[in-house]
Design a protein around this motif. Sequence first.
Motif, mmCIF file in Angstrom:
data_model
loop_
_atom_site.group_PDB
_atom_site.id
_atom_site.type_symbol
_atom_site.label_atom_id
_atom_site.label_comp_id
_atom_site.label_asym_id
_atom_site.label_seq_id
_atom_site.Cartn_x
_atom_site.Cartn_y
_atom_site.Cartn_z
ATOM 1 N N MET A 182 -21.897 13.216 40.236
ATOM 2 C CA MET A 182 -20.708 14.023 40.360
ATOM 3 C C MET A 182 -19.472 13.168 40.662
ATOM 4 O O MET A 182 -18.399 13.464 40.137
ATOM 5 N N LYS A 183 -19.677 12.147 41.529
ATOM 6 C CA LYS A 183 -18.542 11.280 41.858
ATOM 7 C C LYS A 183 -18.061 10.546 40.619
ATOM 8 O O LYS A 183 -16.864 10.343 40.452
ATOM 9 N N SER A 184 -18.976 10.129 39.761
ATOM 10 C CA SER A 184 -18.566 9.415 38.543
ATOM 11 C C SER A 184 -17.810 10.335 37.592
ATOM 12 O O SER A 184 -16.901 9.906 36.879
ATOM 13 N N LEU A 185 -18.154 11.607 37.572
ATOM 14 C CA LEU A 185 -17.431 12.570 36.746
ATOM 15 C C LEU A 185 -15.992 12.721 37.239
ATOM 16 O O LEU A 185 -15.058 12.771 36.439
ATOM 17 N N TYR A 186 -15.796 12.767 38.554
ATOM 18 C CA TYR A 186 -14.445 12.847 39.121
ATOM 19 C C TYR A 186 -13.634 11.582 38.781
ATOM 20 O O TYR A 186 -12.447 11.657 38.474
ATOM 21 N N LYS A 187 -14.308 10.460 38.842
ATOM 22 C CA LYS A 187 -13.615 9.207 38.516
ATOM 23 C C LYS A 187 -13.196 9.187 37.042
ATOM 24 O O LYS A 187 -12.096 8.764 36.704
ATOM 25 N N ILE A 188 -14.087 9.609 36.168
ATOM 26 C CA ILE A 188 -13.775 9.631 34.734
ATOM 27 C C ILE A 188 -12.630 10.596 34.457
ATOM 28 O O ILE A 188 -11.685 10.289 33.720
ATOM 29 N N VAL A 189 -12.674 11.783 35.050
ATOM 30 C CA VAL A 189 -11.614 12.777 34.863
ATOM 31 C C VAL A 189 -10.288 12.242 35.423
ATOM 32 O O VAL A 189 -9.229 12.426 34.825
ATOM 33 N N ALA A 190 -10.343 11.564 36.560
ATOM 34 C CA ALA A 190 -9.123 11.023 37.166
ATOM 35 C C ALA A 190 -8.508 9.945 36.262
ATOM 36 O O ALA A 190 -7.288 9.907 36.052
ATOM 37 N N VAL A 191 -9.329 9.059 35.715
ATOM 38 C CA VAL A 191 -8.830 7.988 34.836
ATOM 39 C C VAL A 191 -8.260 8.580 33.550
ATOM 40 O O VAL A 191 -7.181 8.193 33.094
ATOM 41 N N VAL A 192 -8.958 9.516 32.931
ATOM 42 C CA VAL A 192 -8.484 10.162 31.704
ATOM 43 C C VAL A 192 -7.189 10.918 31.985
ATOM 44 O O VAL A 192 -6.218 10.860 31.220
ATOM 45 N N GLY A 193 -7.156 11.667 33.089
ATOM 46 C CA GLY A 193 -5.949 12.425 33.449
ATOM 47 C C GLY A 193 -4.764 11.516 33.698
ATOM 48 O O GLY A 193 -3.631 11.788 33.272
ATOM 49 N N LEU A 194 -4.981 10.414 34.386
ATOM 50 C CA LEU A 194 -3.910 9.458 34.663
ATOM 51 C C LEU A 194 -3.399 8.807 33.380
ATOM 52 O O LEU A 194 -2.196 8.657 33.183
ATOM 53 N N SER A 195 -4.308 8.446 32.467
ATOM 54 C CA SER A 195 -3.876 7.838 31.199
ATOM 55 C C SER A 195 -3.122 8.840 30.331
ATOM 56 O O SER A 195 -2.177 8.476 29.630
#
Length: 181
Positions: free
Chosen positions: A1-14
Amino acid sequence: MKSLYKIVAVVGLSIMTTSCFDKAKPNYQFFPNMYEAVSYETYSEHNVFKDGVEAQLPAKGSIKRGFVPYEIPNTPEGYALAKASLKSPLDSLSINQDKAKELYTIYCGICHGDKGDGKGNLVVKEKFLGVPSYADREITEGSIYHVVTYGLNSMGSHANQLSQEERWIVADYVLKLKAGL
């Protein structure tokens, strides 16, 4: 779950950083006058100059740095005065004969000839007639300098093409050609 949040955060930031980019309109410009200068038309009047174009003129009586005014007037009396009294400020060791020959060939030889005999290329092709040989003239370095500065008869002034030092160098070279005739 933490990795999903990280991926979403990186995609959202980009997405946020690239969504504002538009190649047609660049981002904000700080100090836009540095990038898009105000262009002025040459010699035109603008409110930048208080008195118009006159504000761009040099002060009256000012002379260019390194320029020495030539005080002898362009009259027959001035020619006689230059012929009688004007002497070269250059000493014979400072005159480069190769440069003197080059200047003479460029500016004088076309009419007066490479030997100073009055048979230059333009005279041979009959474009100008009556160019005298130096052997036929009573000339001094002062009279040569005066004539090169102001011109005489069909010959125009070479003051804009030759500096004062170059005119003295040419005058010295002309006297050497006269001695060889």
